[in-house]
Design an enzyme around this catalytic site. Structure first.
Site, short mmCIF file in Angstrom:
data_model
loop_
_atom_site.label_atom_id
_atom_site.label_comp_id
_atom_site.label_asym_id
_atom_site.label_seq_id
_atom_site.Cartn_x
_atom_site.Cartn_y
_atom_site.Cartn_z
N ASP A 10 -23.39 26.30 31.63
CA ASP A 10 -23.15 25.05 32.35
C ASP A 10 -23.35 25.29 33.84
O ASP A 10 -23.36 26.44 34.30
CB ASP A 10 -21.72 24.55 32.08
CG ASP A 10 -21.57 23.07 32.38
OD1 ASP A 10 -22.59 22.40 32.64
OD2 ASP A 10 -20.44 22.57 32.35
N GLU A 51 -27.45 23.98 36.34
CA GLU A 51 -27.46 24.13 34.88
C GLU A 51 -28.55 25.11 34.43
O GLU A 51 -28.32 25.97 33.57
CB GLU A 51 -27.68 22.76 34.24
CG GLU A 51 -26.47 21.85 34.35
CD GLU A 51 -26.79 20.40 34.05
OE1 GLU A 51 -25.84 19.62 33.84
OE2 GLU A 51 -27.99 20.02 34.04
N ASP A 76 -24.15 21.23 27.28
CA ASP A 76 -23.87 19.80 27.25
C ASP A 76 -24.85 19.01 28.12
O ASP A 76 -24.68 17.81 28.31
CB ASP A 76 -22.42 19.51 27.67
CG ASP A 76 -22.10 20.01 29.07
OD1 ASP A 76 -22.82 19.66 30.01
OD2 ASP A 76 -21.10 20.74 29.22
N ASP A 125 -17.99 25.62 31.53
CA ASP A 125 -17.63 24.69 32.60
C ASP A 125 -16.54 25.27 33.50
O ASP A 125 -16.59 25.14 34.73
CB ASP A 125 -17.18 23.36 31.98
CG ASP A 125 -16.72 22.37 33.02
OD1 ASP A 125 -17.57 21.85 33.76
OD2 ASP A 125 -15.49 22.14 33.12
N HIS A 186 -62.14 42.06 25.59
CA HIS A 186 -63.39 42.29 26.31
C HIS A 186 -64.35 43.17 25.50
O HIS A 186 -63.94 43.89 24.58
CB HIS A 186 -63.10 42.97 27.66
CG HIS A 186 -62.43 44.31 27.51
ND1 HIS A 186 -63.12 45.47 27.21
CD2 HIS A 186 -61.13 44.67 27.62
CE1 HIS A 186 -62.28 46.49 27.13
NE2 HIS A 186 -61.06 46.04 27.38
N GLU A 262 -54.35 44.76 31.70
CA GLU A 262 -53.95 45.83 30.80
C GLU A 262 -52.79 46.61 31.43
O GLU A 262 -52.55 46.53 32.64
CB GLU A 262 -55.15 46.75 30.52
CG GLU A 262 -54.89 47.90 29.56
CD GLU A 262 -54.36 47.47 28.20
OE1 GLU A 262 -53.15 47.18 28.10
OE2 GLU A 262 -55.14 47.45 27.23
#
Length: 382
Positions: A10, A51, A76, A125, A186, A262
């Site tokens: 949260d 958040e 939430d 929260d 390649h 690479e």
């Protein structure tokens, strides 16, 4: 066996925008026991930024416990859940890099998102508010001993197991058109037939005459396929030359992505496997046994590669959603993208064959799932 975690996250802002902070808890998915928590005062920000920052902190805390874990995120925030699930577009420029960072913490298919009502997210929260209170007082939030925190934050009811990810072929039709990566290795360089290590820290060789012939054959095959809409490539010489040959045949421009390079093989560059085994036996053994080990003299492991290849993948997916993209890269990045699509363990890299100028194909769906459609196709070279 890899762990399963639940991340509850949260964030809040007193003013929106205003003084902001986030909180996140990590639980064992089977027992509901608290195993980690995080919180931070982040200064002046919006609710949505806070958040997302909480989501990222929770995912990173879970990864620190087990990088191979699967995670069920519960928040939430309908916005974050829907955006991260791929059902809503991310239009705000402040949210896009945060979402990309969150997606890069774990490979695709390992994280699911569930919306929960606010009263079921009270622990995260509470931590977010503690962080904002600390910021108001001119200090940063400090964690409690985990045993003490766990006593207060154990889940109140049994936690259901995260839903099993859907296989790509079974994805519902309403997910829209998948994004397809056509992965092209390649063509050969002078080092390829001798099977010498050739990464991003060596001489950056050009294609050989045979390698150019292979690239031209791949170009013909892809032109016949007729579905490629964009070309993205590693900026190294051999991939750049391969991509330019194919793109010219398709009438497309090439876009370059650093994350597709690479691996840097350090002191092993230019050596054969036998030569490395003779000179650096302990380092080679460690490298073959752990994705976190690095070649002698290199700062890059396969774990590092997984992170940057995942970021590159998500950038390409965001730019070319719903399209077919030719991705021209190298053995290790292509194998990594295939491995992540399958949700396979790191050592699966050593069980894949990937010939020069071969083609693989992976489709990515809006719900975060992927489906391998083709592996090591070299029929165009016969």
């Amino acid at each position: 066996m890899a762990a399963r975690f639940i991340v509850e996250a949260d964030g809040g802002s007193r003013g929106n925008p205003g003084p902001a902070g986030y909180g996140a808890v990590v639980r064992d998915a089977d027992t509901g026991q608290l195993v980690a928590e995080a919180a931070e005062f982040i200064g002046h920000a919006t609710n949505n930024v806070a958040e997302y920052r909480g989501l990222i902190a929770g995912l990173k805390a879970a990864r620190a416990l087990d990088p191979d874990a699967s995670v069920d995120v519960r928040m939430d925030s309908k916005l974050v859940v829907e955006q991260m699930s791929g059902r809503w577009k991310i239009k705000h420029p402040d949210m896009q890099p945060l979402a990309a960072e969150a997606r890069a913490v774990f490979p695709r298919g390992r994280v699911g998102y569930t919306w929960i009502p606010r009263e079921k997210n009270k622990d995260a929260d509470k931590l977010a508010n503690e962080a904002m209170d600390a910021g108001r007082d001119g200090r940063q939030w400090e964690p409690r001993p985990l045993a003490e925190a766990g006593a207060a934050a154990t889940a109140e009811e049994p936690l259901p197991k995260p839903p099993a990810p859907k296989a790509g072929w079974a994805a519902p039709a309403d997910l829209g058109t998948p994004t397809t990566f056509v992965l092209l290795r390649h063509g050969e360089t002078p080092l390829t037939p001798e099977k010498r290590f050739s990464g991003s820290g060596g001489t950056d060789p050009e294609l050989s005459d045979k390698g150019r012939w292979q690239a031209e054959r791949a170009a013909e095959a892809l032109a016949a396929r007729g579905s490629v809409q964009a070309v993205v490539a590693s900026p190294m010489c051999r991939t750049r030359q391969t991509a330019e040959i194919v793109a010219a045949r398709l009438g497309l421009e090439v876009r370059y992505e650093e994350g597709l390079r690479e691996v840097d093989f350090g002191d092993w560059e230019g050596l054969t496997f036998a030569e490395v085994q003779e000179r650096y036996p302990d380092d080679l053994s460690a490298w073959l046994g752990s994705a976190k080990a690095k070649p002698t003299g290199s700062a890059e492991s396969f774990t590092t590669l997984t992170h940057r290849a995942g970021v590159a993948r998500d950038k390409i997916l965001a730019r070319y959603a719903g399209k077919t993209v030719l991705v021209v890269s190298h053995v290790s990045p292509i194998k990594t993208l295939v491995r992540l699509a399958l949700g396979a363990p790191p050592d699966s890299m050593y069980r894949m064959e990937l010939s020069a100028a071969s083609i693989c194909a992976v489709q990515y769906y809006a719900d975060g799932n992927a489906s391998l459609r083709l592996l090591n196709d070299s029929s165009h070279l016969r």
